[in-house]
Each structure stands twice: as structure tokens, then as C-alpha cells.
Enzyme design. Structure first.
Site: not given
Ligand code: NVA
Length: 317
Positions: A129, A225
Site C-alpha cells: 500500500h 493496521d
Molecule cells: N491491510 C488493510 C489496509 C486497509 C487500508 C487491508 O488491506 O484491508
């Protein structure tokens, strides 16, 4: 012809990352001065997974730059099902100056980039990300100063996209990145290896541990997260249940007390209070999550306009 993409955090160099972060800071201070997409040029923004912040921040980013965000619902487009990724890429590359895609496998976005002939930006895959981590680095810089030498502790799922992007993006910035995660959820070995190499080149370091305190001790920034990433919904009961392997890695005030007294708390959102973070931390004085979320806009304007500019300069050279 220079065709650059941002598919993972290390698709840019250390120097370029610093330039892009400086650009993001300039753009934040004067939001409508960069008009790279005036026309309006179209940027295609596709979602195969759920979104809120990313749709919002990319739409705003593209509009601020003078362009038009063409939002494509992945359920309608069915990229790779109704037609091949290569054909979708060829079609979109004729109408859009850049493609932003949130999808599953990293191989999918790599294939898009192979055929698109315009810059492709990763708006989240299973593995990375990078736009979020750019925004996070901008946030850390705002609160804690120059990135090289700073320590970031990340706790939770060490095998997810945020863990991987913190490892690569943080190491590229010359930071000390510490990931606390259970032995069952380790980062991918090749990503860890690459992060270790980058950290060595830029004066930082990388540590993966199963001790949450080790990860946050003296840290300048503490991040977590969700324990259930998009695509893992079937594992929700296990990941958030009473036997969750992540319970020990919750960010709470007790754990935050081991970080630097001025440490900031980061979360890419959406957050699940009572699981990966307690309400008193995310809603408390050390939390910078709303500013972090806003920085998605500024950081994405910076990376998008920079990539489009690189492409144009390459074409006219
Ligand atoms: N690890 C999380 C990040 C969300 C922005 C996902 O992939 O859902």
C-alpha cells in the site's frame, strides 16, 4: 521514453522519495498551484476492493491538479475476467494519462503496468500500500522531523500490505523499521530481504520480532493496521477472536508508554477499536490519524503529478 510506475514503495529511489515528499509538503501549503492535469486530463481509478479514503483522496487529488477522475467499479469492469488485463490496459492507456488501481494480486497490477503505456499507481494490493506509506512518511516528517534515523514500530499482521510497505518505504527513507508480529504472520522473505538491503544502503535498519515492546521501545512513531485485511473476511473469527494470534500486539496505552514520550500513533484506517488499537490511543493525544488520512490527498497529488511529468518529459525528450 521514460515510463515510471508506483507499484511498490521501492519503485522510486531514496532521492526521488525525498523529492516527492517535499513536493507533497509544497502542495499541502499551496493546494492549487500544481496544475499538471489541466485539460482536464483523465485519470482512470479502478477499484476491485472496498474503498472510502482512496476514492475520496484520489478524486480530490485529480480534481485539484486540474484533471478528471474516471472512477471504474471493478465489479462492472471485471478486469481479467471479461477481458484480459492487457486489453484493459491498452484501452485505458488511450484515454487516461495515468491509471490508479486497487486490486488483489501484485501480479495483476504488474501486468497492467506492462501494457498500459501510461503510469500506473498501486492504490493497494494484497502485498503493498505504497500511497498510504508515502502519506505516513509525510505525517512522520511533519511531527518528528527528518526521516533518516527515526524509528517506526509497526505491530500486528506482519504479512499484510501495510507491513510490507512500511518495511520497504521506511527502509528506503533511512529509517529503523521494527515489525512486531506472531511467527505465523511473518513478512514475505523476499520483501524483508529487499528492505534489509535498502536499510543498509540508506543508514537505517530492519527488525522483525515477536516482542511488541521491543518494536516500540523509544520509537518515534507507532503504527498498526486491521487484523483482517480486505480479502481475508473469511478468517475474521480467527483473526479477531479470543484465540487471535494478534492479541498480544494490540496498541494500548501500556504499550505506548514504552515508545518515545513524543511518539505519534499512526493507523491507515479503517480502525477497529478494541482489537488492533484501543480507543484511548486512537482518540488520544498521541494519535495523528486524521492528519495522516488528509495527507493521502497531498502525497497522492505529489506522486501522480510527478509520474505524469516524468512521462511527458520522457516523451518530449
Ligand atoms: N491491510 C488493510 C489496509 C486497509 C487500508 C487491508 O488491506 O484491508
Amino acid at each position: 521514453m521514460t515510463l515510471r510506475h508506483f507499484l511498490r514503495d521501492d519503485d522510486i529511489t531514496h532521492e526521488e522519495q525525498a523529492q516527492i515528499l517535499a513536493r507533497a509538503a509544497r502542495i499541502k501549503a499551496a493546494p492549487f498551484t500544481d496544475r499538471t492535469l489541466v485539460g482536464p486530463e483523465v485519470v482512470a481509478v479502478l477499484f476491485d476492493k472496498q474503498t472510502l479514503r482512496t476514492q475520496l483522496s484520489f478524486s480530490a487529488a485529480i480534481a485539484h491538479l486540474g484533471g478528471f477522475p474516471m472512477i471504474v467499479d471493478g465489479k462492472l469492469a471485471q478486469v481479467g475476467v471479461r477481458e484480459s488485463i492487457a486489453d484493459v490496459a491498452r484501452v485505458m492507456g488511450r484515454e487516461a494519462v495515468a491509471i490508479v488501481w486497487r486490486t488483489y494480486g501484485q501480479d495483476r497490477i504488474e501486468e497492467m503496468a506492462r501494457y498500459a503505456q501510461v503510469p500506473v499507481i498501486n492504490a493497494l494490493t494484497d502485498d503493498f500500500h505504497p500511497c498510504q506509506v508515502l502519506a505516513d512518511l509525510q505525517t512522520i516528517q511533519e511531527h518528528r522531523g527528518d526521516l533518516p534515523g527515526l524509528t517506526l514500530g509497526y505491530l500486528g499482521d506482519g504479512a499484510n500490505n501495510m507491513a510490507h510497505s512500511y518495511l520497504l518505504g521506511g527502509a528506503l527513507a533511512g529509517m529503523h523499521v521494527r515489525v512486531a508480529t506472531p511467527s505465523t504472520h511473518q513478512p514475505k522473505p523476499e520483501i524483508l530481504e529487499r528492505a534489509t538491503e535498502l536499510a543498509a544502503q540508506h543508514g537505517g535498519s530492519v527488525l522483525v520480532t515477536d516482542d511488541p515492546i521491543e518494536a516500540v521501545r523509544g520509537a518515534d512513531a507507532v503504527a498498526t493496521d486491521t487484523w483482517v485485511s480486505m480479502g481475508q473476511e473469511k478468517e475474521k473469527d480467527h483473526r479477531q477472536g479470543e484465540e487471535s494470534p494478534f492479541l498480544r500486539f494490540q496498541v494500548n496505552t501500556e504499550l505506548m508508554a514504552h515508545a518515545d514520550a513524543e511518539a505519534i500513533f499512526l493507523h491507515c484506517l479503517p480502525a477497529y477499536r478494541g482489537f488492533e488499537v484501543t480507543a484511548d490511543v486512537i482518540d488520544g493525544p498521541q494519535s495523528v490519524v486524521w492528519g495522516e488520512s488528509e495527507n493521502r490527498l497531498h502525497a497522492q497529488k505529489a506522486i501522480l503529478s510527478w509520474l505524469v511529468e516524468q512521462h511527458r518529459n520522457g516523451e518530449s525528450a
